[in-house]
Motif scaffolding. Structure first.
Motif, PDB file in Angstrom:
ATOM      1  N   UNK A  73       0.675  -0.965  -0.055  1.00  0.00           N
ATOM      2  CA  UNK A  73       0.032  -0.189   0.272  1.00  0.00           C
ATOM      3  C   UNK A  73       1.223   1.783  -0.278  1.00  0.00           C
ATOM      4  N   UNK A  74       2.139   1.297   1.087  1.00  0.00           N
ATOM      5  CA  UNK A  74       2.502   2.214   0.620  1.00  0.00           C
ATOM      6  C   UNK A  74       3.483   2.363  -0.407  1.00  0.00           C
ATOM      7  N   UNK A  75       3.997   1.887  -1.195  1.00  0.00           N
ATOM      8  CA  UNK A  75       4.298   1.743  -2.141  1.00  0.00           C
ATOM      9  C   UNK A  75       3.427   2.398  -3.462  1.00  0.00           C
ATOM     10  N   UNK A  76       2.274   1.503  -4.092  1.00  0.00           N
ATOM     11  CA  UNK A  76       1.357   2.297  -4.160  1.00  0.00           C
ATOM     12  C   UNK A  76       0.847   3.778  -4.005  1.00  0.00           C
ATOM     13  N   UNK A  77       1.570   4.050  -3.025  1.00  0.00           N
ATOM     14  CA  UNK A  77       0.645   5.248  -2.822  1.00  0.00           C
ATOM     15  C   UNK A  77       1.725   6.311  -3.283  1.00  0.00           C
ATOM     16  N   UNK A  78       3.290   6.014  -3.029  1.00  0.00           N
ATOM     17  CA  UNK A  78       4.642   5.783  -3.734  1.00  0.00           C
ATOM     18  C   UNK A  78       4.490   6.860  -5.060  1.00  0.00           C
ATOM     19  N   UNK A  79       4.327   5.406  -5.784  1.00  0.00           N
ATOM     20  CA  UNK A  79       3.984   5.472  -7.187  1.00  0.00           C
ATOM     21  C   UNK A  79       2.812   6.529  -6.976  1.00  0.00           C
ATOM     22  N   UNK A  80       1.424   6.425  -6.780  1.00  0.00           N
ATOM     23  CA  UNK A  80       0.777   7.095  -7.243  1.00  0.00           C
ATOM     24  C   UNK A  80       1.274   8.577  -6.847  1.00  0.00           C
ATOM     25  N   UNK A  81       1.603   9.013  -6.347  1.00  0.00           N
ATOM     26  CA  UNK A  81       1.892   9.998  -5.882  1.00  0.00           C
ATOM     27  C   UNK A  81       3.412  11.102  -6.539  1.00  0.00           C
ATOM     28  N   UNK A  82       3.668  10.387  -6.906  1.00  0.00           N
ATOM     29  CA  UNK A  82       5.492  10.773  -7.646  1.00  0.00           C
ATOM     30  C   UNK A  82       4.526  10.573  -9.107  1.00  0.00           C
ATOM     31  N   UNK A  83       3.769  10.023  -9.713  1.00  0.00           N
ATOM     32  CA  UNK A  83       3.672   9.320 -11.050  1.00  0.00           C
ATOM     33  C   UNK A  83       2.911  10.233 -11.319  1.00  0.00           C
ATOM     34  N   UNK A  84       1.741  11.190 -10.177  1.00  0.00           N
ATOM     35  CA  UNK A  84       0.568  12.058 -10.813  1.00  0.00           C
ATOM     36  C   UNK A  84       0.918  13.922 -11.303  1.00  0.00           C
ATOM     37  N   UNK A  85       2.358  13.803 -11.917  1.00  0.00           N
ATOM     38  CA  UNK A  85       3.271  14.873 -12.373  1.00  0.00           C
ATOM     39  C   UNK A  85       2.489  14.921 -13.283  1.00  0.00           C
ATOM     40  N   UNK A  86       3.395  13.635 -14.189  1.00  0.00           N
ATOM     41  CA  UNK A  86       3.425  13.436 -15.339  1.00  0.00           C
ATOM     42  C   UNK A  86       2.599  11.954 -16.282  1.00  0.00           C
ATOM     43  N   UNK A  87       2.637  12.279 -16.996  1.00  0.00           N
ATOM     44  CA  UNK A  87       2.119  10.712 -17.544  1.00  0.00           C
ATOM     45  C   UNK A  87       3.217   9.645 -18.308  1.00  0.00           C
ATOM     46  N   UNK A  88       4.385  10.766 -18.238  1.00  0.00           N
ATOM     47  CA  UNK A  88       5.819  10.504 -19.042  1.00  0.00           C
ATOM     48  C   UNK A  88       6.604   9.045 -17.382  1.00  0.00           C
ATOM     49  N   UNK A  89       6.424  10.477 -16.511  1.00  0.00           N
ATOM     50  CA  UNK A  89       6.762  10.246 -15.595  1.00  0.00           C
ATOM     51  C   UNK A  89       6.299   8.628 -14.519  1.00  0.00           C
ATOM     52  N   UNK A  90       5.185   8.976 -14.585  1.00  0.00           N
ATOM     53  CA  UNK A  90       3.750   7.294 -14.276  1.00  0.00           C
ATOM     54  C   UNK A  90       4.327   6.566 -15.357  1.00  0.00           C
ATOM     55  N   UNK A  91       4.800   6.432 -16.050  1.00  0.00           N
ATOM     56  CA  UNK A  91       5.045   5.229 -17.014  1.00  0.00           C
ATOM     57  C   UNK A  91       6.458   4.991 -16.847  1.00  0.00           C
ATOM     58  N   UNK A  92       7.238   5.700 -16.838  1.00  0.00           N
ATOM     59  CA  UNK A  92       8.804   5.681 -15.949  1.00  0.00           C
ATOM     60  C   UNK A  92       9.144   4.850 -14.811  1.00  0.00           C
ATOM     61  N   UNK A  93       7.831   5.401 -13.891  1.00  0.00           N
ATOM     62  CA  UNK A  93       7.978   4.833 -12.624  1.00  0.00           C
ATOM     63  C   UNK A  93       7.452   3.687 -12.578  1.00  0.00           C
ATOM     64  N   UNK A  94       6.171   3.379 -13.331  1.00  0.00           N
ATOM     65  CA  UNK A  94       5.969   1.870 -13.203  1.00  0.00           C
ATOM     66  C   UNK A  94       6.213   0.891 -13.907  1.00  0.00           C
ATOM     67  N   UNK A  95       7.101   1.075 -15.199  1.00  0.00           N
ATOM     68  CA  UNK A  95       8.297   0.554 -15.329  1.00  0.00           C
ATOM     69  C   UNK A  95       9.379   0.246 -14.497  1.00  0.00           C
ATOM     70  N   UNK A  96      10.254   1.252 -13.369  1.00  0.00           N
ATOM     71  CA  UNK A  96      11.009   0.470 -12.878  1.00  0.00           C
ATOM     72  C   UNK A  96       9.959  -0.375 -11.418  1.00  0.00           C
ATOM     73  N   UNK A  97       8.934   0.074 -11.302  1.00  0.00           N
ATOM     74  CA  UNK A  97       8.310  -0.763 -10.357  1.00  0.00           C
ATOM     75  C   UNK A  97       7.693  -2.226 -10.092  1.00  0.00           C
ATOM     76  N   UNK A  98       8.167  -2.224 -11.811  1.00  0.00           N
ATOM     77  CA  UNK A  98       7.859  -3.914 -12.526  1.00  0.00           C
ATOM     78  C   UNK A  98       8.776  -4.258 -12.830  1.00  0.00           C
ATOM     79  N   UNK A  99       9.979  -3.732 -12.931  1.00  0.00           N
ATOM     80  CA  UNK A  99      11.589  -4.231 -12.978  1.00  0.00           C
ATOM     81  C   UNK A  99      11.792  -5.115 -11.655  1.00  0.00           C
ATOM     82  N   UNK A 100      11.986  -3.583 -11.141  1.00  0.00           N
ATOM     83  CA  UNK A 100      12.245  -4.556  -9.552  1.00  0.00           C
ATOM     84  C   UNK A 100      11.061  -5.172  -8.855  1.00  0.00           C
TER      85      UNK A 100
END
Length: 113
Positions: A73-100
């Motif tokens: 839940x904390x990770x998802x919240x962090x991703x949503x908060x961090x990725x909320x800035x732009x769709x490009x940042x969101x995609x990058x964060x999601x890809x990093x999360x998927x890789x990790x």
């Protein structure tokens, strides 16, 4: 003097024999009953011990699952908060999360097939 005949002596002998045989049988039965009760109690103790250990193990597993859920839940919240800035940042964060998390590898493997 009392005269005792052969029949009386045989009767006394048989009676004494029956008494001793019965007495020995009772001793054997009591010993067997005691041993059986001890084994039953040992089995009950073992069952209780195993049950308690399983309950402790289940509590540890549930606790770990709770921690994992909180981390997720904390990770998802962090991703949503961090990725909320732009769709490009969101995609990058999601890809990093998927890789990790190891999710991205299975996707790239599927694409290469």
């Amino acid at each position: 003097m009392i005269e005792i005949g052969i029949k009386e002596l045989l009767g006394i002998g048989i009676g004494v024999s029956i008494y001793f045989v019965r007495n020995e049988n009772l001793k054997g039965i009591l010993k067997l009953e005691k041993e059986t009760n001890e084994k039953i109690q040992a089995n009950k103790d073992l069952i209780i011990s195993v049950k308690n250990e399983n309950e402790k193990s289940n509590e540890r597993v549930i606790s770990k699952l709770g921690n994992i859920e909180e981390d997720l839940k904390r990770t998802e919240y962090s991703i949503k908060t961090f990725a909320g800035e732009s769709s490009a940042t969101r995609e990058l964060v999601i890809k990093i999360y998927e890789e990790v998390m190891g999710i991205g590898k299975s996707r790239t493997q599927r694409r290469s097939k």
